[in-house]
Write a protein that holds these residues in place. Structure first.
Motif, PDB file in Angstrom:
ATOM      1  N   ASN A 515       0.828  -1.202   0.000  1.00 27.18           N
ATOM      2  CA  ASN A 515       0.000   0.000   0.000  1.00 27.18           C
ATOM      3  C   ASN A 515       0.864   1.254   0.000  1.00 27.18           C
ATOM      4  O   ASN A 515       1.859   1.331   0.734  1.00 27.18           O
ATOM      5  CB  ASN A 515      -0.905   0.031   1.233  1.00 27.18           C
ATOM      6  N   ALA A 516       0.474   2.234  -0.796  1.00 24.41           N
ATOM      7  CA  ALA A 516       1.223   3.489  -0.867  1.00 24.41           C
ATOM      8  C   ALA A 516       0.269   4.662  -0.983  1.00 24.41           C
ATOM      9  O   ALA A 516      -0.891   4.511  -1.405  1.00 24.41           O
ATOM     10  CB  ALA A 516       2.182   3.471  -2.060  1.00 24.41           C
ATOM     11  N   PHE A 517       0.753   5.822  -0.564  1.00 17.50           N
ATOM     12  CA  PHE A 517      -0.020   7.051  -0.735  1.00 17.50           C
ATOM     13  C   PHE A 517       0.938   8.156  -1.147  1.00 17.50           C
ATOM     14  O   PHE A 517       1.922   8.435  -0.458  1.00 17.50           O
ATOM     15  CB  PHE A 517      -0.741   7.441   0.561  1.00 17.50           C
ATOM     16  N   LEU A 518       0.644   8.765  -2.299  1.00 18.46           N
ATOM     17  CA  LEU A 518       1.434   9.877  -2.826  1.00 18.46           C
ATOM     18  C   LEU A 518       0.635  11.151  -2.611  1.00 18.46           C
ATOM     19  O   LEU A 518      -0.454  11.314  -3.159  1.00 18.46           O
ATOM     20  CB  LEU A 518       1.714   9.666  -4.315  1.00 18.46           C
ATOM     21  N   ALA A 519       1.156  12.066  -1.776  1.00 12.73           N
ATOM     22  CA  ALA A 519       0.405  13.260  -1.385  1.00 12.73           C
ATOM     23  C   ALA A 519       1.230  14.515  -1.583  1.00 12.73           C
ATOM     24  O   ALA A 519       2.467  14.476  -1.648  1.00 12.73           O
ATOM     25  CB  ALA A 519      -0.026  13.155   0.074  1.00 12.73           C
ATOM     26  N   ALA A 520       0.520  15.659  -1.676  1.00 12.58           N
ATOM     27  CA  ALA A 520       1.157  16.965  -1.728  1.00 12.58           C
ATOM     28  C   ALA A 520       0.365  17.925  -0.848  1.00 12.58           C
ATOM     29  O   ALA A 520      -0.849  17.786  -0.713  1.00 12.58           O
ATOM     30  CB  ALA A 520       1.219  17.482  -3.168  1.00 12.58           C
ATOM     31  N   ASN A 539      -3.325  -5.602   9.859  1.00 11.98           N
ATOM     32  CA  ASN A 539      -4.231  -5.059  10.879  1.00 11.98           C
ATOM     33  C   ASN A 539      -4.484  -3.580  10.619  1.00 11.98           C
ATOM     34  O   ASN A 539      -4.248  -2.727  11.483  1.00 11.98           O
ATOM     35  CB  ASN A 539      -3.617  -5.264  12.271  1.00 11.98           C
ATOM     36  N   GLY A 540      -4.992  -3.269   9.406  1.00  7.69           N
ATOM     37  CA  GLY A 540      -5.275  -1.888   9.056  1.00  7.69           C
ATOM     38  C   GLY A 540      -6.453  -1.330   9.826  1.00  7.69           C
ATOM     39  O   GLY A 540      -7.195  -2.055  10.496  1.00  7.69           O
ATOM     40  N   GLU A 541      -6.627  -0.018   9.743  1.00  5.68           N
ATOM     41  CA  GLU A 541      -7.732   0.630  10.445  1.00  5.68           C
ATOM     42  C   GLU A 541      -9.075   0.122   9.917  1.00  5.68           C
ATOM     43  O   GLU A 541      -9.234  -0.126   8.721  1.00  5.68           O
ATOM     44  CB  GLU A 541      -7.627   2.149  10.293  1.00  5.68           C
ATOM     45  N   LYS A 542     -10.001  -0.050  10.852  1.00  4.46           N
ATOM     46  CA  LYS A 542     -11.336  -0.567  10.548  1.00  4.46           C
ATOM     47  C   LYS A 542     -11.272  -1.942   9.875  1.00  4.46           C
ATOM     48  O   LYS A 542     -12.183  -2.327   9.114  1.00  4.46           O
ATOM     49  CB  LYS A 542     -12.109   0.411   9.663  1.00  4.46           C
ATOM     50  N   GLY A 543     -10.192  -2.672  10.142  1.00  5.73           N
ATOM     51  CA  GLY A 543     -10.058  -4.015   9.597  1.00  5.73           C
ATOM     52  C   GLY A 543      -9.767  -4.068   8.120  1.00  5.73           C
ATOM     53  O   GLY A 543      -9.797  -5.151   7.520  1.00  5.73           O
ATOM     54  N   GLN A 544      -9.438  -2.916   7.512  1.00  7.30           N
ATOM     55  CA  GLN A 544      -9.146  -2.853   6.084  1.00  7.30           C
ATOM     56  C   GLN A 544      -7.635  -2.770   5.864  1.00  7.30           C
ATOM     57  O   GLN A 544      -6.962  -1.924   6.460  1.00  7.30           O
ATOM     58  CB  GLN A 544      -9.820  -1.622   5.462  1.00  7.30           C
ATOM     59  N   ASN A 545      -7.127  -3.632   5.009  1.00  5.72           N
ATOM     60  CA  ASN A 545      -5.689  -3.660   4.759  1.00  5.72           C
ATOM     61  C   ASN A 545      -5.315  -2.997   3.439  1.00  5.72           C
ATOM     62  O   ASN A 545      -4.319  -3.350   2.822  1.00  5.72           O
ATOM     63  CB  ASN A 545      -5.186  -5.100   4.777  1.00  5.72           C
ATOM     64  N   ALA A 547      -4.709   0.750   1.099  1.00  2.00           N
ATOM     65  CA  ALA A 547      -3.931   1.966   1.311  1.00  2.00           C
ATOM     66  C   ALA A 547      -4.706   3.056   2.050  1.00  2.00           C
ATOM     67  O   ALA A 547      -4.132   3.803   2.847  1.00  2.00           O
ATOM     68  CB  ALA A 547      -3.441   2.502  -0.034  1.00  2.00           C
ATOM     69  N   ALA A 548      -6.007   3.158   1.796  1.00  2.00           N
ATOM     70  CA  ALA A 548      -6.800   4.207   2.427  1.00  2.00           C
ATOM     71  C   ALA A 548      -6.826   4.074   3.941  1.00  2.00           C
ATOM     72  O   ALA A 548      -7.062   5.069   4.646  1.00  2.00           O
ATOM     73  CB  ALA A 548      -8.226   4.186   1.873  1.00  2.00           C
ATOM     74  N   TYR A 549      -6.541   2.875   4.463  1.00  5.05           N
ATOM     75  CA  TYR A 549      -6.609   2.649   5.911  1.00  5.05           C
ATOM     76  C   TYR A 549      -5.255   2.287   6.515  1.00  5.05           C
ATOM     77  O   TYR A 549      -5.187   1.910   7.683  1.00  5.05           O
ATOM     78  CB  TYR A 549      -7.630   1.553   6.200  1.00  5.05           C
ATOM     79  N   THR A 550      -4.213   2.428   5.726  1.00  8.19           N
ATOM     80  CA  THR A 550      -2.859   2.189   6.260  1.00  8.19           C
ATOM     81  C   THR A 550      -1.924   3.332   5.853  1.00  8.19           C
ATOM     82  O   THR A 550      -1.466   4.104   6.690  1.00  8.19           O
ATOM     83  CB  THR A 550      -2.291   0.850   5.762  1.00  8.19           C
ATOM     84  N   ALA A 551      -1.642   3.450   4.555  1.00 11.93           N
ATOM     85  CA  ALA A 551      -0.708   4.461   4.077  1.00 11.93           C
ATOM     86  C   ALA A 551      -1.259   5.879   4.220  1.00 11.93           C
ATOM     87  O   ALA A 551      -0.519   6.809   4.560  1.00 11.93           O
ATOM     88  CB  ALA A 551      -0.341   4.184   2.620  1.00 11.93           C
ATOM     89  N   ALA A 552      -2.575   6.056   3.975  1.00 13.59           N
ATOM     90  CA  ALA A 552      -3.168   7.397   4.070  1.00 13.59           C
ATOM     91  C   ALA A 552      -3.125   7.952   5.497  1.00 13.59           C
ATOM     92  O   ALA A 552      -2.742   9.104   5.701  1.00 13.59           O
ATOM     93  CB  ALA A 552      -4.593   7.385   3.520  1.00 13.59           C
TER      94      ALA A 552
END
Length: 583
Positions: A515-520, A539-545, A547-552
């Motif tokens: 998972n990755a997140f590219l931000a500016a 063990n991502g947030e809200k049980g989601q593995n 990118a939206a619940y780990t890298a973000a």
């Protein structure tokens, strides 16, 4: 006649006889006396000559030995390093604000002269009382070798250990002064700084970079000294660096991930303000860290970056002028090509505008767009953005990206949404910065660089209008799309998530993600790019593995803590003029 009278008579007769003899044969007597004198002179000269020859021989032997030692390899003379190498200084390494990241400290190392050790058994037993982890068998073998005149026993002791060993009073044991590298922040900037070996020579990171600039060559020819050298200042801010590492280490722990990493990059200068990869190590004791910790995943690890690549695919499509933000694309059905089926993770099953393709992260829509661009133009753009070539920077640990040996249409389509090409996270961040800074690709640096210097090395890769469009897409996704979990009130974060299935035994595993997140931010007038990744979270947030619940959330945490330190002022309200009031 008395006894004394007889002696006097005999003495008179002897004198008379000698006189008569001299008168009768005087010439013969003189010759004999003269010959005796010459013989004695010759003997004296011979003896002096022998002495001179003897002294010359001794001095020749001494001179010959001196010449031999002068030209012999130092390692043959002794296994101990020369004092100028043991005490040679390395320059201090500072952060951009002058905080010390690495410096030299004086220390001592323990050695022995085995030929002078009285009792090897006793010496080993005594040393073990101060050094519990001492290799007793190996040490005894060294000390028992009577033909040896030198052997290292332990390098870089503490002052306490030195005083305790001195108190033992072991014959044949001594200490040699040395310099040791010390990193006050421990593991805070491990992969940036790197580390040195036991002889204080750079092995990795900026330490090796410094040696490669000529320090190692000077040391090899004995031209270094113990005088302080000019410090080397880096671009990183140790405060920001500490935040980045803290977030990365916690992500590995909290998300039960295999690894994680993050970087903050100044988009106008290419300066790295902070970068971390976990697991990591303590450069003060690099050998004690796990081997996994030595890998700098940000620059020396390559990964399929998933949907973050849609940023580049849509940008190149817009830059060619073949598509616009107002165009729509058919995403009603999956695409079947070459025995593969391309489908959407969150399929809308309808026609999507280009911004919607980005917002919903549509694989089908991106495939339609890249088909319009064409494979040749796609390769050219990815090469210009530096995603298919080895990144140029000061760190020695940089890996070459991988790509298909022969590009086919199926490769072109899968690469458009981040499968089929593996790049390093750092070079992905650099390419992302080029798409939001007006279109200039600036190679990353870990040394200070101003805008004028950056412009000298910058290369224009896309039009300014394309950069404006990408900022719009980032902002849209930050408000309505998968980037909402990275938003920090007041700092207007925009970006793109990427969730890629990991390749296991040549096949994509649906239960293992990269998972990755590219931000500016701030997205209306970007100053910094932040890229985070989380490798194989469980063990991502809200049980989601994904990118939206780990890298973000990693990006959100970093920006919320680091933005004020970087001098970015928060803005509230539609026009940014509102103030946050607390009662």
């Amino acid at each position: 006649m008395s006894f004394l009278s007889r002696i006097m008579v005999l003495k008179s007769q002897a004198h008379f006889s000698a006189g008569v003899y001299n008168r009768l044969g005087g010439a013969s007597g003189n010759v004999q006396i003269e010959g005796s004198r010459k013989k004695k002179a010759v003997q004296a000269k011979s003896r002096v000559g022998l002495l001179i020859v003897g002294f010359l021989g001794v001095y020749c032997v001494i001179g010959g030995r001196l010449v031999e030692y002068a030209i012999r390899d130092p390692e043959v003379v002794s296994s101990i390093l020369p004092p100028d190498r043991l005490m040679a200084s390395r320059p201090d390494i500072l952060d951009r604000n002058g905080e010390v990241l690495a410096t030299d400290i004086r220390t001592v190392s323990l050695f022995a002269e085995p030929n002078k050790v009285v009792d090897a058994d006793e010496a080993v037993e005594k040393l073990a009382t101060v050094l519990p982890d001492l290799d007793m068998k190996g040490t005894y073998k060294k000390l028992a070798n009577r033909t040896s005149h030198f052997a290292w026993l332990r390098r870089q002791l503490t002052p306490k250990q030195q005083s305790q060993i001195l108190a033992l009073g072991i014959p044949g044991i001594g200490f040699r002064p040395e310099k040791r590298r010390f990193y006050p922040g421990g593991a805070t900037a491990a992969h940036i700084l790197g580390y040195v070996n036991i002889d204080n020579r750079g092995v990795a990171g900026m330490e090796k970079y410094i040696d490669d600039q000529g320090l190692a060559d000077l040391a090899s020819v004995g031209m270094t000294s113990d005088q302080p050298l000019e410090p080397v200042r880096l671009s990183i801010d140790v405060r920001v660096q500490n935040i980045v590492r803290d977030v990365v280490v916690n992500a590995v722990k909290n998300y039960e991930a295999k690894g994680a990493g993050a970087v903050i990059l100044d988009i106008h200068t290419g300066e790295v303000l902070g970068m971390a990869s976990a697991p990591d190590f303590d450069p003060n004791n690099p050998l004690e860290g796990a081997k996994e910790g030595w890998l700098n995943r940000m620059s020396n690890g390559t990964f399929e970056m998933g949907s973050t690549f849609k940023t580049f695919s849509l940008a190149m499509a817009l830059d060619t002028g073949k598509v616009s933000l107002n165009d729509s694309f058919d995403a009603t059905q999956p695409i079947r090509i070459g025995g593969f089926t391309i489908h959407d993770f969150h399929g809308q099953r309808r026609w999507l505008t280009l911004p919607e393709v980005f917002q919903y992260s549509s694989n089908v829509g991106t495939a339609r767009i890249i088909d319009i661009v064409g494979m040749d133009a796609q390769k050219d753009y990815l090469t210009k953005l530096g995603l298919l070539t080895k990144m140029q920077t000061e760190l020695p640990e940089v890996k070459m990206p991988s790509q298909p040996k022969v590009w086919k249409k199926i490769n072109s389509i899968t690469i458009s949404f981040g499968h089929g090409v593996s790049t390093t996270p750092l070079q992905t961040a650099v390419a992302g910065a080029a798409l939001v800074n007006g279109g200039k690709l600036i190679e990353p640096t870990f040394l200070p660089r101003n805008r004028e210097q950056a412009d000298e090395v910058a290369e224009v890769v896309v039009k300014k209008s394309t950069s404006d469009d990408v900022r719009y897409l980032f902002k849209l996704n930050g408000i309505k799309g998968s980037g909402r979990n990275a938003d920090v009130p007041g700092f207007n974060v925009g970006g793109k998530t990427g969730t890629a299935d990991k390749v296991v035994n040549g096949r994509y595993a649906t239960n293992l993600n990269f998972n990755a997140f590219l931000a500016a931010f701030p997205i209306d007038d970007p100053k910094y790019v932040v890229l985070t990744f989380c490798d194989e979270p469980h063990n991502g947030e809200k049980g989601q593995n994904i990118a939206a619940y780990t890298a973000a959330p990693m990006v959100k945490n970093i920006i919320a803590r680091a933005a004020p330190i970087l001098g970015v002022e928060p803005k509230f309200g539609d026009d940014g003029s509102a103030m946050l009031v607390s009662y």
